[in-house]
Design an enzyme around this catalytic site. Structure first.
Site, PDB file in Angstrom:
ATOM      1  CG  LEU A 111      -1.845   2.197 -11.024  1.00 36.67           C
ATOM      2  CD1 LEU A 111      -1.646   2.589 -12.592  1.00 36.67           C
ATOM      3  CD2 LEU A 111      -3.222   2.846 -10.846  1.00 36.67           C
ATOM      4  N   PRO A 112      -3.168  -1.957  -9.558  1.00 31.69           N
ATOM      5  CG  PRO A 112      -5.621  -2.019  -9.370  1.00 31.69           C
ATOM      6  CD  PRO A 112      -4.608  -1.153  -9.539  1.00 31.69           C
ATOM      7  CB  THR A 168       3.141  -6.274  -8.322  1.00 29.33           C
ATOM      8  OG1 THR A 168       3.823  -6.194  -6.733  1.00 29.33           O
ATOM      9  CG2 THR A 168       3.628  -7.834  -8.541  1.00 29.33           C
ATOM     10  CE  LYS A 199       5.588  -7.789  -4.610  1.00 27.53           C
ATOM     11  NZ  LYS A 199       5.719  -7.585  -3.352  1.00 27.53           N
ATOM     12  CE  LYS A 231      -0.754  -8.097  -9.382  1.00 23.91           C
ATOM     13  NZ  LYS A 231      -0.538  -6.837  -8.981  1.00 23.91           N
TER      14      LYS A 231
HETATM   15  P1  NAD Z   1      -5.395  -1.297  -3.931  1.00 21.12           P
HETATM   16  O1  NAD Z   1      -6.365  -2.257  -4.777  1.00 21.12           O
HETATM   17  O2  NAD Z   1      -5.752  -1.108  -2.373  1.00 21.12           O
HETATM   18  O3  NAD Z   1      -4.977  -0.045  -4.690  1.00 21.12           O
HETATM   19  C1  NAD Z   1      -5.190   0.196  -6.156  1.00 21.12           C
HETATM   20  C2  NAD Z   1      -5.797   1.261  -6.334  1.00 21.12           C
HETATM   21  O4  NAD Z   1      -5.495   1.834  -7.520  1.00 21.12           O
HETATM   22  C3  NAD Z   1      -7.159   1.564  -5.938  1.00 21.12           C
HETATM   23  O5  NAD Z   1      -7.511   2.662  -4.942  1.00 21.12           O
HETATM   24  C4  NAD Z   1      -7.841   1.774  -7.392  1.00 21.12           C
HETATM   25  O6  NAD Z   1      -8.902   2.464  -7.180  1.00 21.12           O
HETATM   26  C5  NAD Z   1      -6.853   2.631  -8.017  1.00 21.12           C
HETATM   27  N1  NAD Z   1      -6.730   2.280  -9.494  1.00 21.12           N
HETATM   28  C6  NAD Z   1      -7.252   1.310 -10.465  1.00 21.12           C
HETATM   29  N2  NAD Z   1      -7.107   1.749 -11.615  1.00 21.12           N
HETATM   30  C7  NAD Z   1      -6.812   3.102 -11.681  1.00 21.12           C
HETATM   31  C8  NAD Z   1      -6.784   4.043 -12.456  1.00 21.12           C
HETATM   32  N3  NAD Z   1      -7.097   3.582 -14.083  1.00 21.12           N
HETATM   33  N4  NAD Z   1      -6.335   5.433 -12.493  1.00 21.12           N
HETATM   34  C9  NAD Z   1      -6.151   5.600 -11.062  1.00 21.12           C
HETATM   35  N5  NAD Z   1      -6.329   4.786 -10.062  1.00 21.12           N
HETATM   36  C10 NAD Z   1      -6.609   3.537 -10.368  1.00 21.12           C
HETATM   37  O7  NAD Z   1      -3.966  -2.242  -3.971  1.00 21.12           O
HETATM   38  P2  NAD Z   1      -3.063  -2.157  -3.023  1.00 21.12           P
HETATM   39  O8  NAD Z   1      -2.819  -3.290  -1.896  1.00 21.12           O
HETATM   40  O9  NAD Z   1      -2.546  -0.950  -2.943  1.00 21.12           O
HETATM   41  O10 NAD Z   1      -1.826  -2.638  -4.230  1.00 21.12           O
HETATM   42  C11 NAD Z   1      -1.293  -2.123  -5.265  1.00 21.12           C
HETATM   43  C12 NAD Z   1      -0.101  -2.788  -6.012  1.00 21.12           C
HETATM   44  O11 NAD Z   1       0.927  -2.869  -5.132  1.00 21.12           O
HETATM   45  C13 NAD Z   1      -0.602  -3.986  -6.594  1.00 21.12           C
HETATM   46  O12 NAD Z   1      -0.137  -4.115  -7.881  1.00 21.12           O
HETATM   47  C14 NAD Z   1      -0.174  -4.879  -5.649  1.00 21.12           C
HETATM   48  O13 NAD Z   1       0.135  -6.172  -5.955  1.00 21.12           O
HETATM   49  C15 NAD Z   1       1.127  -4.265  -5.195  1.00 21.12           C
HETATM   50  N6  NAD Z   1       1.253  -4.598  -3.576  1.00 21.12           N
HETATM   51  C16 NAD Z   1       0.378  -4.725  -2.580  1.00 21.12           C
HETATM   52  C17 NAD Z   1       0.965  -5.120  -1.373  1.00 21.12           C
HETATM   53  C18 NAD Z   1       0.039  -5.118  -0.310  1.00 21.12           C
HETATM   54  O14 NAD Z   1       0.404  -5.856   0.659  1.00 21.12           O
HETATM   55  N7  NAD Z   1      -1.123  -4.757  -0.306  1.00 21.12           N
HETATM   56  C19 NAD Z   1       2.417  -5.537  -0.990  1.00 21.12           C
HETATM   57  C20 NAD Z   1       3.212  -5.258  -2.439  1.00 21.12           C
HETATM   58  C21 NAD Z   1       2.917  -5.002  -3.468  1.00 21.12           C
END
Ligand code: NAD
Length: 293
Positions: free
Chosen positions: A65-66, A94, A169, A244
């Site tokens: 999740l975000p 994260t 992280k 973030k």
């Molecule tokens: P993203 O925004 O693409 O995905 C997050 C998803 O969570 C979205 O599809 C959203 O609809 C869903 N969501 C939000 N609230 C929700 C809820 N209450 N119930 C169900 N679904 C819900 O983000 P991402 O890029 O997939 O990143 C996710 C996590 O991973 C973050 O914490 C980010 O910091 C971490 N991260 C991302 C990357 C990257 O390269 N994108 C790398 C490492 C870590």
């Protein structure tokens, strides 16, 4: 094979869930965006129309999740009070260390087994199953979670007790943010000095200025194969996400009175990048701001 609830099927969660399906697990996915659930279904996952629908009957719950507030809300509203004792909970998002520790403590009080397991490796690592997992939580829960993490990742490290995965992280990503700015400054100065950036890449890749930000994710296009600069900075890891993480790092730094002046400056620069309307682009696109474009 296990029944797994996967909540949060975004850029990272969807390919991670697909890898669990491909390994033969029964994955019930939920996301606030229905098209993400359909994308999992198209790859053999099961569709849940509510978070509870995914969680009910699951032996393992995985979240991606975000931010901290989403993680707290999903666990407190949809998981705690529904999942039976012994259910394995893996939060891969994260988030801030304090929320991770608090949610894990509440899970422990209910007899649930929780780890924080944030990742590094971006969307390419998520698709390829080559993520690095940094895990916080009891050793026994780490061992229980490892077979699932090994499907989604290539490097799995137990960093200590609850919250230590998140601590690893944010320290890692603070270094990445600072490194990327260093690479942007070096390559921008090279351009102004009339030095071919291809030559700088060739030299620095084998010299002491080498970093992952340069050799694997160079902000100048045409030099590193998987870099977002080759896709006009379409986000692999967005400026918003980097801001973030740098903000989480500064909050943690303040909490423990650590000296992080470069981390603080990196946050300021990425905030400027995001506030200038580029937050959805890849974080490496900050080179345009450094160039003064
Ligand atoms: P993203 O925004 O693409 O995905 C997050 C998803 O969570 C979205 O599809 C959203 O609809 C869903 N969501 C939000 N609230 C929700 C809820 N209450 N119930 C169900 N679904 C819900 O983000 P991402 O890029 O997939 O990143 C996710 C996590 O991973 C973050 O914490 C980010 O910091 C971490 N991260 C991302 C990357 C990257 O390269 N994108 C790398 C490492 C870590």
């Amino acid at each position: 094979m296990a029944r797994i609830a996967f909540i949060g099927l975004g850029n990272m969660g969807l390919p991670m869930a697909i890898n669990l399906v491909a390994a033969g697990h029964q994955v019930h996915g939920f996301d606030l965006t229905p098209t993400q659930i359909s994308a999992l279904e198209a790859k053999g996952g099961r569709k849940a129309t509510t978070p509870m629908g995914a969680v009910d009957g699951a032996e393992v719950v995985i979240t991606m999740l975000p931010a901290g507030q989403h993680v707290r809300s999903v666990y407190e509203t949809d998981v705690f009070g529904r999942s039976p004792k012994g259910t394995l909970l893996i939060d891969c998002s994260t988030i801030d260390v304090a929320t991770a520790r608090d949610v894990a403590e509440k899970a422990g009080e209910l007899g649930l087994e929780m780890i924080d397991a944030p990742v590094s490796g971006g969307t390419a690592g998520a698709s390829g199953g080559t993520l690095t997992f940094m895990v916080g939580g009891p050793q026994s829960v780490f061992e229980k979670a490892k077979p699932y993490l090994e499907i989604m990742g290539a490097t799995i490290v137990h960093a200590g007790g609850a919250g230590n995965g998140q601590a690893a992280k944010i320290c890692n990503n603070m270094m990445l943010g600072i490194n990327m700015l260093g690479v942007c400054e070096g390559f921008t100065m090279a351009e102004k000095l009339g030095l071919d950036t291809r030559k700088l890449f060739e030299i620095s890749a084998k010299s002491s200025g080498q970093s992952w930000a340069m050799t694997s994710y160079c902000p100048v296009p045409g030099l590193a194969e998987s870099a977002a600069s080759n896709r006009d900075f379409a986000a692999g890891f967005s400026g918003n996400m980097m801001l973030k993480d740098l903000s989480l790092a500064q909050d943690a730094s303040t909490d423990v009175n650590a000296s992080t002046p470069l981390g603080s400056e990196a946050r300021k620069l990425f905030r400027d990048y995001v506030e200038s309307g580029h937050g959805d682009l890849d974080f490496s696109g900050i080179i345009k701001m450094i160039r003064g474009e």
